[in-house]
Design an enzyme around this catalytic site. Sequence first.
Site, PDB file in Angstrom:
ATOM      1  N   GLY A  24       0.841  -1.208   0.000  1.00  0.00           N
ATOM      2  CA  GLY A  24       0.000   0.000   0.000  1.00  0.00           C
ATOM      3  C   GLY A  24       0.868   1.247   0.000  1.00  0.00           C
ATOM      4  CG  LEU A  83       2.517   3.888   6.143  1.00  0.00           C
ATOM      5  CD1 LEU A  83       3.345   5.170   6.130  1.00  0.00           C
ATOM      6  CD2 LEU A  83       1.612   3.871   7.386  1.00  0.00           C
ATOM      7  CB  ALA A 108      -6.238  -0.363   6.349  1.00  0.00           C
ATOM      8  CB  THR A 168      -7.953   2.227   2.375  1.00  0.00           C
ATOM      9  OG1 THR A 168      -7.469   1.578   1.193  1.00  0.00           O
ATOM     10  CG2 THR A 168      -7.000   1.984   3.518  1.00  0.00           C
ATOM     11  CE1 TYR A 175     -10.606   3.162   6.039  1.00  0.00           C
ATOM     12  CE2 TYR A 175     -11.139   5.461   6.456  1.00  0.00           C
ATOM     13  CZ  TYR A 175     -10.198   4.460   6.320  1.00  0.00           C
ATOM     14  OH  TYR A 175      -8.860   4.753   6.460  1.00  0.00           O
ATOM     15  CD1 TRP A 235      -8.236  14.159   4.187  1.00  0.00           C
ATOM     16  CD2 TRP A 235      -7.695  15.938   2.941  1.00  0.00           C
ATOM     17  NE1 TRP A 235      -9.294  15.033   4.220  1.00  0.00           N
ATOM     18  CE2 TRP A 235      -8.996  16.135   3.471  1.00  0.00           C
ATOM     19  CE3 TRP A 235      -7.148  16.933   2.138  1.00  0.00           C
ATOM     20  CZ2 TRP A 235      -9.742  17.289   3.208  1.00  0.00           C
ATOM     21  CZ3 TRP A 235      -7.904  18.092   1.895  1.00  0.00           C
ATOM     22  CH2 TRP A 235      -9.176  18.247   2.409  1.00  0.00           C
TER      23      TRP A 235
HETATM   24  N1  LIG Z   1      -5.409   6.621   2.295  1.00  0.00           N
HETATM   25  C1  LIG Z   1      -5.858   7.585   3.086  1.00  0.00           C
HETATM   26  O1  LIG Z   1      -6.227   8.681   2.632  1.00  0.00           O
HETATM   27  C2  LIG Z   1      -5.893   7.374   4.571  1.00  0.00           C
HETATM   28  C3  LIG Z   1      -6.418   8.395   5.374  1.00  0.00           C
HETATM   29  C4  LIG Z   1      -6.430   8.192   6.757  1.00  0.00           C
HETATM   30  C5  LIG Z   1      -5.940   7.029   7.313  1.00  0.00           C
HETATM   31  N2  LIG Z   1      -5.450   6.052   6.496  1.00  0.00           N
HETATM   32  C6  LIG Z   1      -4.954   4.824   7.112  1.00  0.00           C
HETATM   33  O2  LIG Z   1      -3.572   4.746   6.857  1.00  0.00           O
HETATM   34  C7  LIG Z   1      -3.171   3.366   6.754  1.00  0.00           C
HETATM   35  C8  LIG Z   1      -2.374   3.166   5.481  1.00  0.00           C
HETATM   36  O3  LIG Z   1      -3.187   3.592   4.395  1.00  0.00           O
HETATM   37  P1  LIG Z   1      -2.714   3.454   2.884  1.00  0.00           P
HETATM   38  O4  LIG Z   1      -3.247   4.639   2.164  1.00  0.00           O
HETATM   39  O5  LIG Z   1      -1.285   3.093   2.816  1.00  0.00           O
HETATM   40  O6  LIG Z   1      -3.607   2.202   2.472  1.00  0.00           O
HETATM   41  P2  LIG Z   1      -3.546   1.353   1.131  1.00  0.00           P
HETATM   42  O7  LIG Z   1      -2.666   2.023   0.130  1.00  0.00           O
HETATM   43  O8  LIG Z   1      -4.958   1.022   0.773  1.00  0.00           O
HETATM   44  O9  LIG Z   1      -2.782   0.046   1.607  1.00  0.00           O
HETATM   45  C9  LIG Z   1      -3.391  -0.934   2.394  1.00  0.00           C
HETATM   46  C10 LIG Z   1      -2.756  -2.245   2.007  1.00  0.00           C
HETATM   47  O10 LIG Z   1      -3.298  -3.261   2.850  1.00  0.00           O
HETATM   48  C11 LIG Z   1      -3.572  -4.377   2.025  1.00  0.00           C
HETATM   49  N3  LIG Z   1      -4.547  -5.251   2.656  1.00  0.00           N
HETATM   50  C12 LIG Z   1      -5.890  -5.214   2.575  1.00  0.00           C
HETATM   51  N4  LIG Z   1      -6.437  -6.232   3.260  1.00  0.00           N
HETATM   52  C13 LIG Z   1      -5.418  -6.940   3.794  1.00  0.00           C
HETATM   53  C14 LIG Z   1      -5.329  -8.104   4.588  1.00  0.00           C
HETATM   54  N5  LIG Z   1      -6.435  -8.757   4.976  1.00  0.00           N
HETATM   55  N6  LIG Z   1      -4.104  -8.551   4.951  1.00  0.00           N
HETATM   56  C15 LIG Z   1      -2.984  -7.912   4.551  1.00  0.00           C
HETATM   57  N7  LIG Z   1      -3.003  -6.808   3.787  1.00  0.00           N
HETATM   58  C16 LIG Z   1      -4.204  -6.313   3.413  1.00  0.00           C
HETATM   59  C17 LIG Z   1      -4.071  -3.762   0.743  1.00  0.00           C
HETATM   60  O11 LIG Z   1      -4.096  -4.696  -0.299  1.00  0.00           O
HETATM   61  P3  LIG Z   1      -5.237  -4.504  -1.451  1.00  0.00           P
HETATM   62  O12 LIG Z   1      -4.938  -3.192  -2.097  1.00  0.00           O
HETATM   63  O13 LIG Z   1      -5.000  -5.700  -2.318  1.00  0.00           O
HETATM   64  O14 LIG Z   1      -6.551  -4.516  -0.741  1.00  0.00           O
HETATM   65  C18 LIG Z   1      -3.055  -2.644   0.557  1.00  0.00           C
HETATM   66  O15 LIG Z   1      -1.895  -3.106  -0.091  1.00  0.00           O
HETATM   67  C19 LIG Z   1      -4.460   2.557   6.836  1.00  0.00           C
HETATM   68  O16 LIG Z   1      -4.629   2.097   8.146  1.00  0.00           O
HETATM   69  C20 LIG Z   1      -5.542   3.564   6.515  1.00  0.00           C
HETATM   70  O17 LIG Z   1      -6.776   3.223   7.124  1.00  0.00           O
HETATM   71  C21 LIG Z   1      -5.401   6.195   5.147  1.00  0.00           C
END
Ligand SMILES: NC(=O)c1ccc[n+]([C@@H]2O[C@H](COP(=O)([O-])OP(=O)(O)OC[C@H]3O[C@@H](n4cnc5c(N)ncnc54)[C@H](OP(=O)(O)O)[C@@H]3O)[C@@H](O)[C@H]2O)c1
Length: 290
Positions: free
Chosen positions: A11, A13, A62, A64, A127, A153
């Site tokens: 993902g 991060l 997560a 997301t 979510y 964001w």
């Molecule tokens: N993105 C935002 O704007 C945002 C805002 C606030 C907080 N956050 C939080 O910040 C954190 C990092 O976000 P990010 O943007 O890096 O998220 P991301 O790019 O969506 O990365 C999440 C990763 O987790 C993987 N994943 C999903 N289900 C899984 C499972 N059961 N076991 C193992 N891996 C799994 C996803 O794979 P798939 O893609 O194949 O599902 C993806 O590679 C998360 O906790 C998110 O809730 C994000």
Amino acid sequence: MLNILITGGNGQLGSELKEIKNNYPDYNCYFTDVQDLNICDKESVKRFINKKSIQIIINCAAYTSVDMAEEEFKKADQINHIAVANLSKIAKLNKIKLIHISTDYVFDGKSKIPYREDDPTEPQTVYGHTKLMGEKIMKEINPKNSIIIRTSWVYSIYGKNFLKTILRLVKTNNQINIVSDQIGTPTYAANLAKLVMDILPKIKNNEVQLFHYSNEGNCTWYEFATEILDENDIIKINPIKAKDYQTKAVRPLYSVLDKTKIKMFYNVKIPNWKHSLEICKNRISAVKNF
Ligand SMILES: NC(=O)c1ccc[n+]([C@@H]2O[C@H](COP(=O)([O-])OP(=O)(O)OC[C@H]3O[C@@H](n4cnc5c(N)ncnc54)[C@H](OP(=O)(O)O)[C@@H]3O)[C@@H](O)[C@H]2O)c1
């Protein structure tokens, strides 16, 4: 040498952590994603941490997809809540430091001033609700030396995000409509990744600590989009009201996070969002065929 498991390693991060891992030679990082280590599979996670003698888990995994979550509560709940319970139990039993990431969407967005860690939560989306349940269960199980960081964001050169969407739209549109009455703060995932790695040795607590982290400053999505454009982009961006941009999940009108606690606790400096955006844009321009 400390062994770290980074879940959700593909993902935004997780990928930024991969980029900087070599700057931290004291850590041996194992990056996994759903294909090789599904965090919902408790037994596999147990086996992995035993086999690799994991001492730290950074949970970047997560669900997301904010809009899809409205129709996929069970899946979102499994990943954002139940799996966090499992990770917390495993962390507690094995004395593992657990770093978990949460979201500004735990708030209702009605505030006019930045949200502090102890402000009341009231998620408006599935979510946000599942992420809050994850926070609560982690605090309840209470693995020692563990923290939750709420962020907002998030964008990076990896994955899907607002920055990359705008850059794509710029190439194919004369004008676009962007919401101008929702206020928040962008977070460059590379900054958050560095923050996590830098504070790792300082995390020592008996009770799970909650922190807020985003870049400094704040803006609307419209201002964010405007800042993404270059001088020679001829696209016109029209500001619109959130009520005129229908999505399945309703985004908070205001979700700026107060970062005083993390800055004081770990003595960290946080870059302004415009500065970090410029750096990320330059990285993207350097990548061919984006
Ligand atoms: N993105 C935002 O704007 C945002 C805002 C606030 C907080 N956050 C939080 O910040 C954190 C990092 O976000 P990010 O943007 O890096 O998220 P991301 O790019 O969506 O990365 C999440 C990763 O987790 C993987 N994943 C999903 N289900 C899984 C499972 N059961 N076991 C193992 N891996 C799994 C996803 O794979 P798939 O893609 O194949 O599902 C993806 O590679 C998360 O906790 C998110 O809730 C994000």
